[in-house]
Design a protein around this motif. Structure first.
Motif, short mmCIF file in Angstrom:
data_model
loop_
_atom_site.label_atom_id
_atom_site.label_comp_id
_atom_site.label_asym_id
_atom_site.label_seq_id
_atom_site.Cartn_x
_atom_site.Cartn_y
_atom_site.Cartn_z
N ARG B 41 -40.05 -43.34 -38.00
CA ARG B 41 -40.16 -44.36 -36.97
C ARG B 41 -40.78 -45.64 -37.51
O ARG B 41 -40.52 -46.72 -37.01
CB ARG B 41 -40.96 -43.81 -35.79
N THR B 42 -41.61 -45.52 -38.55
CA THR B 42 -42.22 -46.72 -39.15
C THR B 42 -42.08 -46.67 -40.67
O THR B 42 -43.07 -46.63 -41.40
CB THR B 42 -43.72 -46.81 -38.78
N PRO B 43 -40.84 -46.67 -41.17
CA PRO B 43 -40.66 -46.56 -42.63
C PRO B 43 -41.37 -47.67 -43.41
O PRO B 43 -41.94 -47.40 -44.47
CB PRO B 43 -39.13 -46.62 -42.80
N SER C 108 -37.07 -36.01 -32.49
CA SER C 108 -36.42 -36.74 -31.40
C SER C 108 -36.37 -38.24 -31.71
O SER C 108 -37.37 -38.84 -32.11
CB SER C 108 -37.21 -36.50 -30.11
N GLY C 109 -35.22 -38.82 -31.57
CA GLY C 109 -35.06 -40.25 -31.81
C GLY C 109 -34.23 -40.57 -33.04
O GLY C 109 -33.67 -41.67 -33.14
N LEU D 117 -32.18 -27.88 -33.13
CA LEU D 117 -32.30 -26.89 -32.05
C LEU D 117 -32.86 -27.57 -30.80
O LEU D 117 -33.88 -28.26 -30.86
CB LEU D 117 -33.26 -25.78 -32.51
N ASN D 118 -32.18 -27.35 -29.70
CA ASN D 118 -32.57 -27.96 -28.41
C ASN D 118 -32.55 -29.48 -28.45
O ASN D 118 -33.19 -30.14 -27.63
CB ASN D 118 -33.96 -27.48 -27.98
N GLY D 119 -31.78 -30.05 -29.39
CA GLY D 119 -31.79 -31.49 -29.61
C GLY D 119 -30.86 -32.24 -28.67
O GLY D 119 -30.05 -33.07 -29.13
N GLY D 120 -30.97 -31.98 -27.37
CA GLY D 120 -30.10 -32.65 -26.41
C GLY D 120 -30.22 -34.16 -26.49
O GLY D 120 -29.23 -34.89 -26.52
N LYS D 121 -31.46 -34.65 -26.56
CA LYS D 121 -31.65 -36.10 -26.60
C LYS D 121 -31.04 -36.67 -27.87
O LYS D 121 -30.35 -37.70 -27.84
CB LYS D 121 -33.13 -36.44 -26.54
N ASN D 122 -31.27 -36.01 -29.00
CA ASN D 122 -30.70 -36.50 -30.25
C ASN D 122 -29.18 -36.52 -30.22
O ASN D 122 -28.54 -37.39 -30.82
CB ASN D 122 -31.22 -35.67 -31.43
N PHE D 145 -33.59 -49.85 -29.54
CA PHE D 145 -34.18 -48.52 -29.33
C PHE D 145 -35.03 -48.12 -30.53
O PHE D 145 -36.15 -47.61 -30.39
CB PHE D 145 -33.06 -47.49 -29.08
N LYS D 146 -34.49 -48.39 -31.73
CA LYS D 146 -35.25 -48.09 -32.96
C LYS D 146 -36.55 -48.88 -33.01
O LYS D 146 -37.60 -48.36 -33.40
CB LYS D 146 -34.40 -48.44 -34.21
N THR D 147 -36.45 -50.15 -32.65
CA THR D 147 -37.65 -50.98 -32.62
C THR D 147 -38.69 -50.39 -31.67
O THR D 147 -39.89 -50.36 -31.97
CB THR D 147 -37.29 -52.42 -32.18
#
Lengths: 171, 171, 171, 171, 171, 171, 171, 171
Positions: B41-43, C108-109, D117-122, D145-147
């Motif tokens: 997230r913060t590379p 996540s993300g 596993l369980n990575g619905g959001k991803n 979103f990344k920011t």
């Protein structure tokens, strides 16, 4: 020059893996000693080795073993110096899982700095990075080693980009 | 006093595990710093942190993360200081196996000194043992810490032998 | 023609696996580029590669690596393009488990689209299916590819039914 | 607006995991559809769903299932659109290993883009990154979103540095 | 004579394993058919095969596949006949774990009678034991087969007891 | 009516899992018997049970056990009837892996038809499918059971499509 | 009466598991001793304990530990008496796999008689069976213990057959 | 001289592993018998063997088997003598995991003294240590055996220290 790193292994059959640690230390210019010490076959020798390491000037101990690998953990129990453990995929090991878990999963109070399976070279590098944290000359050499790793990848990339992967695959 | 050990973690949710490293360093009297740095997230923050560690006087970095845990290995790629990796059994981890393997199994050239799953305290002890290899005062304290471990077991043994296991089980 | 797919790998030793992705893209008629980028040995090169991919017209990145495989996940951290990860069963990998878990189990993300162990060809097919979702010509070719898979099995079935399994086993 | 992403799951019990994909797509502004399709209980429904997806304008299918999870792979067999697989740790799964392996280890020719596993959001994020590779507006939102991910970590780091870990642990 | 057992496999490369089922049925005198049916490459053929099996007089289906092995489970979804699954350790399988778990761990309602990894012969024996539960002649032959197994071990034991293990090891 | 299916388990603690087999057979209308037989605690009882099963009219034996689960395999050694094995995740089992492997991995000659971990219901369904292969009335009921599974998923899908997943999640 | 069996454990937290060994020995009438001995925290105490065991009249040592469990193997290295190892699923263990492998996978020359995970009671029974091989009175008691196991299962079977499983499940 | 140790194996193919137990017993001077007994193929023979062992003067039974290895556990169920189990990595075993778990994870009441995978020699040593706990002459020989192990390591260490690892690696 007194050895700063002690390299030990549970059996002579671990030598091909553990020699890579010695090789790296030699290249980087750190004095070391290397011998066989078995937790299960020479427990007293192990106790003597670990107990005298600090006063003999050793800064880091690198210990490799395979299967139910007790040497790194027992040495860590017998000295307060940092101990690096190398899980060896020996002939009696189940794909290395036993070697890894019996070195890595040490109880609270007695850590072993575990490296990858058969990671003899990485153990040498880790030992050198510890020495390099305190000896600027070694620190600089470690930086140079990192630069070397980078340059080797860049050369490989340049070659593959220039010649194309089909050409490279033929090699 | 400048921090000698840098403790970082991939997410604030790793804090309960990683705080044990800080706690031990505090008890043993080694200055440290602790913050959150995420590889994913913060590379850039990770690059800055690792790149400046040596010149800021850091001797050892302790990095904890869970799941596909890239922080310890990436930090080890970005500095030639020794890096201790703590596999955290985070909520998204498969019983910790992903955390362990993605920290332990580093390629040749870039070792991470991996400790047991959730081994925050052991990471602190390992960091202290590295410092203690070069600073005699810390070395002596580490020896005393070992003595303390021994005495605690001896007390426990004395109690169980005296009172009997049936009495002890009631507690 | 600008490359639409970027194929990268952590080490030249991954080439036999990753070349299958290139091979498929070539057959299906999608422009690609292929090179070596190491998360651990050339972190800055990785940052530059991932950071410039979108503006260079890349639509999908295919990244392969083995052991504690950080390249796919780190590239996914550095771009918002879709990243396909290929776990490579490299010489230092424990039967591929480390490669799989350190690519698949991203937090996540930051997803990585992981394919099967050593699934270089499948990574190429997946990249092509993404392109084919938006370019009708490629979409049609992908449908034809599927038909080809079916026909090959049907031929194999016809042959085995006609000649009998004893005859087929002799081959 | 026609749905661009189709979200399906093998059982209604997978909904808590798969709803996170829908949630993300909603937030990023991508139209989707969501329903239950079982490979084992409604095979014909699965065939109809997968077979008509492309002509209905679907660009990506997200399929989740647990245990011997055949839905993602079978859907990938029935369409040439990209299929994202979500291994669900369902009540009948062995710690998720069966879900992961039966989705990830697809044979050559039929890839499934597997997430954690369980990575619905991803899975939702990965689907959005595919759309965003072709729709600049979505691409920009994905960058934002990344920011956001980065800023959240930075805030967390600032807070922990300011207040100290002891204060944070109390929360 | 109409086939009573249908033997299918996902790929011709599974033939060496699956032929052992055919071999056993031939020896015991049960009519069978054997062909290639791929869940992923010929889904419609699989549906036709499974859907027509009962009316064609098939009593048991034996299905073998490797990796993310969906054929046995999908066939079990498409017929109410008993389906025996053979996990094949194919070239793309991770030591067979993926093959086993994706066949064994079927959800409630759709069982697959799974045999050991590469257990083609055992699948044939199991199919024969099912037929033998209803056809007394086959039942008697199965009893005789068991007797044969016993006699072979007894001979082996007699030989080793008579000649001694040192003699036997030389062979 | 004579029992056609014999349900046995190694310990009464396996009853909650194994009762689901009985429950299904009752619903589908197949006579069964159910009792406790331990390979390790009542070996002679096991021999008597297995040895007399065929002559008592039993067509299929369903055997469940956990940990080092020897009951299904030993019963299969003692009868030539088909034996269905249910790996039970008992209190002494390591996540079920021991139960699965000691039932599934039978040597050549002695197959056990293994179902999923804790798959008592699936064992009942598999037993019924074997009976249904020979008794048309049961065969029809099994087809109806499959239809019921399909309808239940279709209802679930209709509901989720109509009400939306947000509404469904609230339940 | 001199103790014939020595029961030791690495930590007092192992007592609930190890007390079951003591409990069994008490019931069967074999004198034992029980205390805490840590390989890692009290190595000298371990050496003294193991080294003096034979002359103190001990016939069998039962040693339990968890995680990277070195106690059983190290004790086996320090005495030529039979050593029974109990892998304990301690709080720092990864589902018990580390405990099992670091006790079971001893190198050639130094066996440990390993029992099941948390198998404290079985360790006691195994110790008693060793004593019982040489002391006829204990041998008879062990036979009676086996008879008791059988009778308990027979009672359980009788009850379930009489009352039916539905009644039993209500309990 | 009556045999004191009975060595049995499930299949003649286990002989290379199990012969090492016989070899050790021969060297140490303990009478033994060795034969083939299969739990699955000769259940009655197994019952007779185990049931008569005590009265024939056997003190310890060593049983080896692979895959779903039921022989050691079933023999332990049929006698109250100590039973040592040797997990054999047979051709049908999944890397030995099935062999280990189906021997080690015995239920409460029926322990098997399990040794390492393919640990035939260690099984012989363990049997001898049991005999040696009661027969002083054997006990002394076992102590001498331990001394021999130590001396062999010390020689190996002396050689490597004298000649250096580079010379040793050439061998």
């Amino acid at each position: 020059m007194n050895p700063q790193v002690g390299i030990i292994m549970g059996s002579q059959s671990d030598l091909p893996v553990m020699a890579e640690a010695a090789q790296f230390l030699e290249e980087i210019g750190i004095a070391y000693e290397l011998t066989v010490v078995s937790a299960h076959r020479t427990p007293q020798r192990m106790i003597d080795y670990a107990g005298s390491a600090r006063e003999r000037g050793i800064k880091v101990i690198v210990a490799g073993a395979g299967g139910a690998a007790h040497l790194p953990g027992m040495v860590a129990a017998l000295t307060s110096l940092p101990v690096i453990g190398v899980p060896v995929k020996s002939s009696n090991s189940i794909d290395g899982w036993d070697s890894i878990l019996s070195i890595l999963q040490m109880p609270s109070g007695i850590p072993v700095a575990t490296v990858a399976l058969n990671g003899g070279k990485n153990a040498g590098i880790l030992a050198a990075s510890i020495v390099g944290a305190y000896e600027p000359e070694i620190g600089r050499k470690m930086d140079a080693f990192k630069t070397g790793l980078r340059e080797k990848v860049e050369e490989s990339a340049a070659q593959i980009e220039e010649k194309g992967w089909k050409e490279m695959l033929k090699k």
